[in-house]
Motif scaffolding. Structure first.
Motif, short mmCIF file in Angstrom:
data_model
loop_
_atom_site.label_atom_id
_atom_site.label_comp_id
_atom_site.label_asym_id
_atom_site.label_seq_id
_atom_site.Cartn_x
_atom_site.Cartn_y
_atom_site.Cartn_z
N ILE A 92 45.33 45.52 78.61
CA ILE A 92 43.88 45.88 78.43
C ILE A 92 43.76 46.98 79.27
O ILE A 92 43.67 47.14 80.64
N ILE A 93 43.05 48.06 78.71
CA ILE A 93 42.71 49.31 79.29
C ILE A 93 41.10 49.40 79.42
O ILE A 93 40.42 49.32 78.56
N GLY A 94 40.73 49.76 80.81
CA GLY A 94 39.39 50.07 81.09
C GLY A 94 39.18 51.01 81.90
O GLY A 94 39.72 52.06 81.44
N GLU A 95 38.13 51.32 82.48
CA GLU A 95 37.76 52.71 83.03
C GLU A 95 38.52 52.68 84.47
O GLU A 95 38.31 52.30 85.54
N HIS A 96 39.64 53.77 84.14
CA HIS A 96 40.62 53.62 85.45
C HIS A 96 41.00 52.42 86.10
O HIS A 96 41.55 52.47 87.01
#
Length: 230
Positions: free
Chosen positions: A214-218
Motif C-alpha cells: 500500500i502506497i502513501g505519501e512517501h
C-alpha cells in the motif's frame, strides 16, 4: 501606444531565471523561476515571473498543476493554448523520465524495491489504483497492469482479473499494489480481505502472491511484512 509581452530579458540580468540556471544549476531555481522559463513570455500587463507566480498560486502549487487539463490552464488570463501545451509537455516528459529509471527487467528483491519502483507514480493519484506487477522466476518484472480504479472492495477486485493476466504472461508470481490518496498507507479491513483472497487463489493456481503493498505519501506498508501473506 505600443504594447508588448514581458519577456525574460525584461528582468534585470542578475535575476533572470535562464541565466541563473546556466550559472548556478537548475536546482537553485524556485518553482516560479522554472515555470517562467517554460512560459518564456508574460502578457502585456504582467511579467513572465508574475504570470508564473499567479499560475502556481491558482493551482496551489505543482501537485494540482501537473494534473490540470488544458482547459483549466487556458482559463487563466494570459495563458493561451501555446503556453498550456508547453507546460503539459514538460510535465509529461518529467513523468516519462521517472519511468525511464527502471527498465522492463527491473528486479524485485524486497518490499523497498517494489515501493521505490512505483512510489513517484502512485503517491500523487487522487483515486485508488490497484496495480499488479507480474514477475518471472528471477523476480524480474515482465508486465504491469492497472486492474481497477476506485475504492478497494473485496467483491470488486476479483482474483479472476488478477490471475488472468498472470496466466497470459506465464508469470511465476505477482505483487499487487494500491495507493491511499489520504497519504496514510495503513491497511483497511478491505485491504486485508482482498489480500487473503488473492493468496488463496494463488496457492490453488501455483502462482504465488509475493506481496501486497500500500502506497502513501512517501510511506508504504507491506502486507507480507505485516504477516498477512504466508
Amino acid at each position: 501606444m505600443t504594447t508588448h509581452s514581458f519577456l525574460i530579458r525584461d528582468v534585470p540580468k542578475d535575476d533572470r531565471p535562464r541565466e541563473r540556471l546556466l550559472t548556478e544549476g537548475a536546482g537553485s531555481l524556485s518553482n516560479v523561476e522554472l515555470l517562467a522559463i517554460l512560459l518564456r513570455t508574460g502578457s502585456k500587463n504582467e511579467s513572465v515571473l508574475t504570470l508564473a507566480n499567479r499560475i502556481l498560486h491558482h493551482f496551489d502549487g505543482l501537485r494540482l498543476l501537473k494534473d490540470a487539463a488544458v482547459e483549466e490552464i487556458t482559463d487563466l488570463p494570459g495563458v493561451g493554448e501555446a503556453k498550456a501545451a508547453q507546460l503539459l509537455a514538460a510535465f509529461e516528459l518529467g513523468r516519462r523520465m521517472v519511468r525511464l529509471q527502471y527498465d522492463q527487467r527491473y528486479s524485485i528483491r524486497n518490499p523497498e524495491d517494489c515501493a521505490k519502483y512505483m512510489m513517484e507514480e502512485m503517491r500523487f493519484l487522487t483515486q485508488e489504483h490497484f496495480i499488479c506487477l507480474y514477475l518471472n522466476t528471477k523476480n524480474q518484472i515482465i508486465h504491469r497492469q492497472t486492474v481497477f480504479i476506485g475504492s478497494l472492495n473485496a467483491s470488486i477486485v476479483h482474483p479472476r482479473e488478477v490471475f488472468k493476466e498472470a496466466c497470459r504472461r506465464s508469470a511465476a508470481s505477482i505483487i499487487c499494489l494500491h495507493n491511499h490518496p489520504s497519504g496514510d498507507p495503513s491497511p483497511s479491513p478491505e485491504d486485508i480481505e482482498v489480500t487473503r483472497r488473492l493468496v488463496e487463489c494463488g496457492k490453488m493456481m501455483g502462482i504465488e502472491l509475493l506481496d501486497h503493498i500500500i502506497i502513501g505519501e512517501h510511506k508504504f506498508v507491506s502486507l507480507k511484512e505485516k504477516g498477512y501473506i504466508h
